[in-house]
Design an enzyme around this catalytic site. Structure first.
Site, PDB file in Angstrom:
ATOM      1  N   ASP A  51      -8.709  -5.824  -5.245  1.00 14.74           N
ATOM      2  CA  ASP A  51      -8.318  -4.668  -4.436  1.00 14.74           C
ATOM      3  C   ASP A  51      -8.687  -3.362  -5.129  1.00 14.74           C
ATOM      4  O   ASP A  51      -8.222  -3.099  -6.243  1.00 14.74           O
ATOM      5  CB  ASP A  51      -6.811  -4.720  -4.197  1.00 14.74           C
ATOM      6  CG  ASP A  51      -6.321  -3.594  -3.301  1.00 14.74           C
ATOM      7  OD1 ASP A  51      -7.151  -2.951  -2.642  1.00 14.74           O
ATOM      8  OD2 ASP A  51      -5.091  -3.363  -3.272  1.00 14.74           O
ATOM      9  N   HIS A  65      -5.824  -6.875  -1.042  1.00 16.00           N
ATOM     10  CA  HIS A  65      -4.772  -5.911  -0.760  1.00 16.00           C
ATOM     11  C   HIS A  65      -3.475  -6.614  -0.340  1.00 16.00           C
ATOM     12  O   HIS A  65      -3.434  -7.314   0.655  1.00 16.00           O
ATOM     13  CB  HIS A  65      -5.255  -4.973   0.343  1.00 16.00           C
ATOM     14  CG  HIS A  65      -4.633  -3.615   0.323  1.00 16.00           C
ATOM     15  ND1 HIS A  65      -4.522  -2.846  -0.811  1.00 16.00           N
ATOM     16  CD2 HIS A  65      -4.092  -2.870   1.322  1.00 16.00           C
ATOM     17  CE1 HIS A  65      -3.961  -1.692  -0.507  1.00 16.00           C
ATOM     18  NE2 HIS A  65      -3.687  -1.682   0.773  1.00 16.00           N
ATOM     19  N   SER A  84       0.846  -1.185   0.000  1.00 12.12           N
ATOM     20  CA  SER A  84       0.000   0.000   0.000  1.00 12.12           C
ATOM     21  C   SER A  84       0.894   1.253   0.000  1.00 12.12           C
ATOM     22  O   SER A  84       1.757   1.388  -0.860  1.00 12.12           O
ATOM     23  CB  SER A  84      -0.941  -0.043   1.205  1.00 12.12           C
ATOM     24  OG  SER A  84      -2.102   0.699   0.973  1.00 12.12           O
TER      25      SER A  84
END
Length: 510
Positions: A438, A463, A162
């Site tokens: 995601d 994710h 991320s």
């Protein structure tokens, strides 16, 4: 999340709690400069935490292995939380390569605050929370780690998921001599104003598709949209607020239309997070959830056939039977995220972040300074109510709360990405991975650039699934194959670097 009072936006990163009963490596503290980039001499420092696991690196069995440094570029949360959820790096790769594992805690998160937490995110103290300072923290830390553990001639591979994936990519881009490669997992590197490939509404479209695909007729996503439509209508029907509160078991009675709006943000963000963590096995991140939580949640609409909403358009009176049916199903669906273990007694709709253990405040500062992402919600095909990103309002909110003005194109100006297939061409040794499920895939690198920048879209993956410890249930996705490709590339980068180091030593001796 309800982002400074404006749009519904899910935060970039998940922050996980340390699990009881597990053993963890030791943490250390490193003295780093408060301001690495200011023209004036500012000699103030603070202590930054980091974690080192050296059991494989120091194991005599591994003396003939490459023994690289595998470095996690910490993002917005406690550093042990990232360590606890990066098993592919800390277990699989660490054992295979005999690696030294290093996790750096991001300034202004966890235990790495330069100022008291009560003032750290306010002006002027928040001005040192920048990407440039963070990257330089990590480079200086690595110098110390190399000296302390006798690893001066070892390759360094950066990892991150991320926002951490963004940092891993950026540290390789900016410091290629110090970082030999990077795995940037689920990194929305180009979800910024001016990027051609990241449509502002794609995030909500992916979330909608995740819920829509649970039934052939799309009844789950359609039911959610119908329920959200009823909530918007109920904002003007104060006589029905008590009954609505009973449906959602609210902690506090609704007192205003803003409370109903907050319930929408609360529910919407919970569904965003559910989409981000739609894993094939039970998990406990922000909230405990079952395997494939979206499939489980959408069972709430199994007997609710889709139809067009029938709002009462402000008329007073009890909830209609259709409204009660749909809103009750929406409550049951959301409980899979908010209350799967029945540990919560009521719905706290004022928690509009809906983020559990997420460190949201520091991210807000980063976004209000360098990392604002203009994400729109709602379209003809979306399950969300239309809410467009308001640049003017967002800038006003940032300045009012933090004294900061968003630099919307900062990332693209610093590293490129307006057209990543062109701008990233001269970079090398970065793996870009994204999960098919995601929503942050919308802002990721998901097209071919050149062979030294491989990209993978994980079928059935959420994710940064690839960073997590391999599990038997992974066979329901193709993440095992993706990890194999990543391992081969990382091994290649390590060997190339160690070969250069060996050649230089021979040349020096001669």
């Amino acid at each position: 999340m309800k982002y400074l009072g404006s749009a519904l936006v899910a935060a970039v990163c998940l922050s996980w709690a340390v699990q009881p009963g597990q053993s963890y490596p030791l943490d250390y503290y490193f003295e780093t400069k408060l301001d690495h980039v200011a023209a004036s001499q500012d000699n103030r420092t603070f202590m930054m935490r980091y974690v080192v696991e050296d059991k494989f690196y120091n194991d005599p069995v591994n003396v003939n292995k490459s023994r690289p440094i595998l470095f996690y570029a910490g993002n917005e949360g406690d550093i042990y939380s990232f360590y606890n959820n990066s098993g592919f790096m800390t277990k699989t790769l660490a054992e295979q390569f005999g690696a030294l594992i290093v996790f750096a805690e991001h300034r202004y998160f966890g235990q790495s605050f330069p100022f008291d937490r009560s003032v750290a995110f306010t002006a002027p103290y928040n001005t040192y929370l920048t990407v440039e300072n963070t990257l330089e923290d990590y480079i200086q830390l690595l110098k110390t780690v190399k000296m302390t553990w006798g690893a001066e001639d070892k390759a360094v591979i950066a990892f991150g998921g991320s926002y951490g994936g963004m940092l891993a990519a950026w540290i390789r881009m900016r410091y290629p001599a110090e970082i030999q490669g990077a795995l940037a997992a689920s990194a929305p590197l180009v979800y910024f104003q001016g990027a051609k490939t990241a449509a502002s509404g794609d995030f909500s479209e992916i979330v909608t598709a995740d819920f829509n695909n649970t039934y052939e007729d799309g009844r789950c996503a359609k039911g959610i949209k119908e329920g959200f439509t009823y909530l918007m209508d109920l904002k003007t029907r104060d006589a029905d607020w008590a009954e609505l509160g009973e449906v959602f078991s609210v902690c506090e009675p609704f007192k205003s239309a803003d409370d109903i709006q907050n319930l929408y943000y609360y529910l919407g963000n919970g569904l965003n997070y559910m989409a981000m963590t739609d894993y094939p096995y039970p998990s406990s991140f922000l909230q405990p959830m079952p395997a494939w939580p979206i499939t489980e949640a959408c069972k709430a609409f199994a007997d609710v056939a889709p139809q067009e909403p029938e709002p009462k358009n402000g008329s007073l009176g009890a909830l209609s039977e259709r409204e009660k049916t749909v809103l009750t199903a929406l409550k049951s669906l959301s409980d899979v995220y908010f209350n799967y273990t029945n540990a919560t007694e009521c719905t706290n709709y004022n928690d509009t972040e809906a983020s559990g253990s997420l460190d949201a405040e520091g991210w807000n500062v980063l976004a209000c300074n360098q990392l604002a992402m203009p994400i729109d919600f709602g379209s003809a095909d979306s399950m969300f109510i239309t809410e467009l990103f308001n640049e003017t309002q967002y800038a006003e909110d940032c300045f009012t709360k933090y004294g900061l003005n968003p630099y919307y194109s900062w990332a693209l100006d610093q590293f490129g990405g307006a057209d990543f297939q062109k701008d990233f061409y001269d970079y090398s040794n970065i793996i870009f991975s994204n999960g098919e499920l995601d929503p942050w895939r919308a802002g990721g690198v998901y097209k071919f650039v050149q062979f030294d920048l491989p990209f993978y879209v994980i079928r059935g993956g959420a994710h940064h699934l690839d960073l997590r410890e391999p599990m038997p249930e992974d066979k329901e996705t193709n993440v095992g194959w993706v990890r194999d490709q990543e391992t081969q590339l990382i091994e290649q980068w390590i060997n190339e670097y160690q070969s250069r180091v060996a050649a230089e030593k021979i040349t020096f001796v001669q």
